[in-house]
Design an enzyme around this catalytic site. Structure first.
Site, PDB file in Angstrom:
ATOM      1  N   ASP A 230       0.822  -1.203   0.000  1.00 28.37           N
ATOM      2  CA  ASP A 230       0.000   0.000   0.000  1.00 28.37           C
ATOM      3  C   ASP A 230       0.856   1.252   0.000  1.00 28.37           C
ATOM      4  OD1 ASP A 230      -2.005   1.822   0.226  1.00 28.37           O
ATOM      5  OD2 ASP A 230      -2.734   1.149   2.162  1.00 28.37           O
TER       6      ASP A 230
ATOM      7  N   ASP B 109      -3.065   7.705  -5.730  1.00 27.67           N
ATOM      8  CA  ASP B 109      -3.221   6.599  -4.778  1.00 27.67           C
ATOM      9  C   ASP B 109      -3.542   5.308  -5.509  1.00 27.67           C
ATOM     10  OD1 ASP B 109      -3.544   5.116  -2.444  1.00 27.67           O
ATOM     11  OD2 ASP B 109      -5.669   5.591  -2.325  1.00 27.67           O
TER      12      ASP B 109
END
Length: 488
Positions: free
Chosen positions: A101, A317
């Site tokens: 992530d 993101d």
């Protein structure tokens, strides 16, 4: 009388927004196999696409909550990511499945002291609890040690000798993790030449989770933990860089065409990538968006759309599936995209704007280009902003930000669908980010700054027992090593 085509599209966009929940409110390298949790497309029933919005909705609550919590410079781990890998921790090393992530700032795994942590995942693998006492190289981080003091900006209240450095992270959706920090070995495969590797390891400090709440405690899509590549000093990347083992630079290239991809730590020298500055003092990868054009025509948008600040601006993101635009921008983009298709009829599939189209979307629809500071462009092609959902049915991957949360309504959040098939480089040494369209099933070159040598790293596509569109996307962590947000 039926509404005019432009009005019909605008009406469809408005109805979807109104119906949406929350609308009112040195040389070396490591090799890790990374699997994708959700497929790139859906099926005829639309059963898969509901997971996109659910995942993103939870994630946005966590992303936005980070700006509102007194975190002392440590960012919050975000939602369970789209990609996960297996790493080995401790001595002897044991395997742990952790999400990869870009929005998280720590590495943590579930600990042996966690009674309620899942032992098996709905993703099809057995999970492991980390046992600090079973590792000969591990040590507990105490509250008066440098890592803990620097993380919290001073000694914690009631800190005394032999007291562990504890943490608790509470996310915007109510999910939580808490435990204590441990320092131990992480093992990976070092890249020693073109296509060559050998076992390597490094010492890192990570969280040992003793209690998980909300989605993090659910067995449905559970993993052993999270490996974060955020900017804070507590991330594994930052720790390795501080130890002089890597440069604080990483890149990813995710292939939706053939499957597989590359994730690299180190200085990418080929291909060359143009960059744009990161907005300083922001918890995420914020950039300055300057304009948007559709099919070569610049959209006339008010200046406030491009302002950066709290609860506004543009975030890159890769852990978000879709791309979210402020409502005004979303409407204008959709009107421009469908301006030459006045005969198309729209319908809603689980709150996605969908339509039937029998031709090639790349031939029939325009390219959308986002222009950033320092003349960096992000080209988003029709096959990237649309996704197939059955035979000749396509749905729009761009979403109205107001449909996710009130706090996110003014944010441009650029997710996985528009970042795929591009090499994206995060250069934290120089505080820039950049990308280029790229064949992610080919190879890149990484420079060893100590010797000046470069190494070719090929992408990989390993077949998977799980039913993922991208299968076991192999991700390479190229670690340049020679031999060698939190609240209370």
């Amino acid at each position: 009388m039926a509404p005019a085509p432009r009005a019909a599209l605008l009406l469809a966009v408005l109805l979807l927004a109104a119906a949406a929940p929350g609308a009112t409110a040195a040389p070396g390298g490591g090799v890790f196999q990374v699997r994708r949790k959700f497929p790139a497309g859906g099926d005829a029933s639309g059963g898969n696409i509901s997971a996109f919005r659910a995942h993103d909705g939870r994630r946005h609550g966590r992303l936005l909550a980070a700006a509102e919590l007194p975190l002392g410079g440590l960012g919050l781990p975000t939602d369970t990511g789209l990609y996960f890998t297996d790493i080995k921790l401790g001595t002897p090393p044991k395997r742990f499945y952790v999400q990869v992530d870009t929005g998280s700032d720590i590495l943590w795994v579930n600990c042996i002291s966690c009674d309620q942590c899942p032992r098996k995942s709905g993703l099809g693998m057995d999970l492991t609890l980390f046992d600090p006492k079973a590792s000969s190289t591990g040590s507990m981080v105490e509250c008066d040690q440098e890592f803990c003091v620097s993380t919290y900006g001073g000694k914690l209240p009631k800190c005394s000798a032999n007291v562990p450095c504890e943490y608790k992270v509470v996310y915007g959706d109510g999910s939580s993790t808490k435990g204590f920090f441990i320092t131990d070995a992480v093992q990976f495969d070092q890249v020693t030449g073109d296509g060559q590797t050998k076992p390597g390891n490094a010492s890192v400090t990570f969280g040992c989770g003793a209690q998980q709440g909300g989605d993090l405690g659910s067995a449905n899509q559970a993993l052993d933990g999270i490996i974060g590549f955020g900017q804070a000093n507590t991330s594994m990347l930052s720790q390795l860089a501080a130890a002089g083992k890597v440069k604080k630079i990483f890149a990813h290239c995710l292939d939706t065409i053939k499957g597989g991809g590359i994730f690299a730590i180190g200085d990418v020298v080929q291909p060359k990538v143009k960059t744009t500055p990161l907005v300083p003092d922001m918890p995420h990868y914020n950039v300055n968006l300057k304009s948007i054009d559709v099919g070569g025509t610049t959209l006339q948008l008010p200046a406030h759309v491009f302002e950066t600040g709290e609860k506004k601006g543009t975030i890159i993101d890769s852990g978000t599936t879709l791309t979210y635009l402020p409502e005004l921008v979303f409407k204008e983009v959709m009107l421009a995209v469908f301006s030459k298709h006045e005969d198309i009829k729209f319908h809603s599939v689980q709150e996605f704007l969908c339509f039937q189209y029998s031709g090639s979307v790349d031939d029939g629809f325009p390219t959308i280009t986002f222009h950033f500071e320092d003349d960096l462009a992000l080209h988003v092609y029709p096959h990237e902003y649309f996704f197939a959902n059955g035979n000749d049915i396509y749905c729009v991957g761009f979403q109205n930000g107001a449909s996710q949360s009130e706090d996110g309504k003014d944010i441009v959040l650029m997710g996985d669908l528009v970042l795929s098939n591009k090499l994206v480089v995060y250069d934290l040494e120089n505080q820039v980010i950049g990308w280029t369209d790229y064949n992610c099933s080919s190879s890149i070159k990484i420079k060893d700054d100590k010797t000046g040598a470069t190494y070719t790293v090929n992408s990989h596509n390993i077949s998977s027992g799980w039913r993922f569109h991208w299968h076991k996307s192999l991700v390479l962590l190229l670690v340049t090593v020679v031999s060698s947000y939190l609240i209370w």
